[in-house]
Design an enzyme around this catalytic site. Structure first.
Site, mmCIF file in Angstrom:
data_model
loop_
_atom_site.group_PDB
_atom_site.id
_atom_site.type_symbol
_atom_site.label_atom_id
_atom_site.label_comp_id
_atom_site.label_asym_id
_atom_site.label_seq_id
_atom_site.Cartn_x
_atom_site.Cartn_y
_atom_site.Cartn_z
ATOM 1 N N LYS A 184 4.441 4.336 9.062
ATOM 2 C CA LYS A 184 4.588 3.403 7.934
ATOM 3 C C LYS A 184 5.653 3.948 6.990
ATOM 4 C CE LYS A 184 1.975 1.143 4.241
ATOM 5 N NZ LYS A 184 0.745 0.437 3.928
ATOM 6 N N GLU A 190 2.288 7.777 6.765
ATOM 7 C CA GLU A 190 3.119 7.112 5.752
ATOM 8 C C GLU A 190 3.875 8.108 4.879
ATOM 9 O OE1 GLU A 190 0.995 4.628 2.921
ATOM 10 O OE2 GLU A 190 2.851 3.829 2.102
HETATM 11 P P1 13P Z 1 3.064 -1.501 -1.002
HETATM 12 O O1 13P Z 1 3.456 -2.454 0.108
HETATM 13 O O2 13P Z 1 2.625 -2.205 -2.247
HETATM 14 O O3 13P Z 1 4.092 -0.446 -1.213
HETATM 15 O O4 13P Z 1 1.750 -0.780 -0.509
HETATM 16 C C1 13P Z 1 1.725 -0.270 0.742
HETATM 17 C C2 13P Z 1 0.888 0.914 0.759
HETATM 18 O O5 13P Z 1 -0.080 0.953 1.482
HETATM 19 C C3 13P Z 1 1.243 2.058 -0.089
HETATM 20 O O6 13P Z 1 0.523 3.177 0.308
#
Ligand code: 13P
Length: 340
Positions: free
Chosen positions: A219, A177
């Site tokens: 992500k 991510e």
């Molecule tokens: P949000 O969808 O609230 O941005 O959270 C996703 C997430 O896992 C952030 O690390």
């Protein structure tokens, strides 16, 4: 390396139009959300809240996997079952956030680096034994006047790849991510430029460090204008820019891209994901899915408000958002669904 298993888990995480529920807020983040609503910030209430989420009937119709936080896996439901077992019994793959949050990057006080590499190999082996099959690591990239710097992008990309390689060694699928934040008044074009650079750097590092792309999930953020930008592009413009950026930077071997919501409203996050699937579904090499936190949880959290008697209504709201996003994955979401 258990490559076959990794690939089959990664595929299952984005199969059947379902998505991943992020319920892995660290204690400070969860406490901040509770504080806004005046909910006491205790381990018991965090447990109650997470029990409300995982015991929502029918959640498995639209959710393939759930990302937990370390505190939660050491807690139990009221009937003394473990959070991991409840998810597994409901056909939801359990995963866990393994990063340790962000700190200022040395020499770059306005930028962030994610911590959590210490002892990661041992922690991953423990998590694998507990039945957790995927993990998440979040890197944060901030857009500002002279940032992000190349240093920040490279340091975070290198760390993400080290994390991903360790996960795969342990037989666990990494969710990678790299989040380009929405904060600021930058344009959508600037978000595109930065995200493209970040993704190229991340995939370069993943390649150099031998990460099996078929056994991971990306992500990313969507390509959106900053929250304070005067020009807020249309839903279709966001969908087009996001897919264009991803097509340039994400190898076709990656099975799935599961977006974070990043502070978008729940409805807008669903509408934008839907527009991408309406316009590009079946033309893309990867599944376009969701791994929302706030955009699935927030309405339910608002209703629950720390009170046991609101559980049923909160679960309805959670179920509803999950179903909206299941529809968005198929390009079948519309604003009428919000009235149901
Ligand atoms: P949000 O969808 O609230 O941005 O959270 C996703 C997430 O896992 C952030 O690390």
């Amino acid at each position: 390396m258990k490559t076959k298993e990794l690939i089959s888990t990664a595929k299952a995480m984005v199969a059947n139009h379902k998505g991943i529920l992020a319920m892995d807020e660290s204690n400070p983040t969860c406490n901040k959300r509770f504080a806004k609503l005046g909910i006491p910030q205790t381990p018991e209430l965090r447990r109650d809240y997470r029990e409300m989420i995982v015991s929502t009937a029918g959640l498995n119709e639209s959710i393939s996997g759930a990302i937990l936080f370390d505190e939660t896996i050491h807690q139990q439901l009221k009937d003394e079952s473990s959070f991991i077992d409840v998810l597994i019994n409901n056909g939801i793959i359990p995963g866990i956030k393994v990063d340790g949050g962000t700190v200022a990057l040395a020499g770059h006080p306005e930028e962030k680096i994610t911590e959590g590499m210490d002892n990661l190999r041992n922690r991953l082996n423990e998590y694998a034994k507990m039945g957790l099959r995927f993990t998440k690591w979040r890197a944060v990239i901030i857009i500002g006047n002279d940032i992000p710097s190349q240093t920040c992008i490279e340091a975070n990309a290198h760390t993400l790849a080290r994390y991903a390689a360790l996960c795969q060694e342990a037989g666990i699928v990494p969710i990678v991510e790299p989040e380009v934040l929405m904060d600021g008044d930058h344009t959508m074009e600037r978000c595109f430029e930065v995200t493209e650079q970040v993704l190229h750097t991340v995939f370069n590092q993943l390649y150099k460090q031998g990460v099996v792309l078929e056994g991971m999930i990306l992500k990313p953020n969507m390509i959106v204008p900053g929250l304070a930008c005067k020009k807020q592009d249309s839903i279709d413009e966001v969908a087009d820019a996001t897919v264009k950026c991803l097509l340039r930077a994400v190898p076709a071997a990656v099975p799935g891209i599961a977006f974070l919501s990043g502070g978008q409203s729940p409805e807008l996050a669903s509408a934008r994901l839907n527009a991408m699937n309406v316009r590009f579904k079946n033309k893309l090499p990867w599944e376009l899915s969701f791994s929302f936190g706030r955009a699935i949880q927030q309405p339910a959290l608002d209703i629950w408000n720390g009170n046991e008697k609101n559980v049923t209504e909160a679960q309805k709201a959670l179920y509803h958002r999950a179903v909206c996003n299941l529809a968005a994955r198929q390009g079948e979401y519309n604003s009428e669904m919000e009235k149901e």
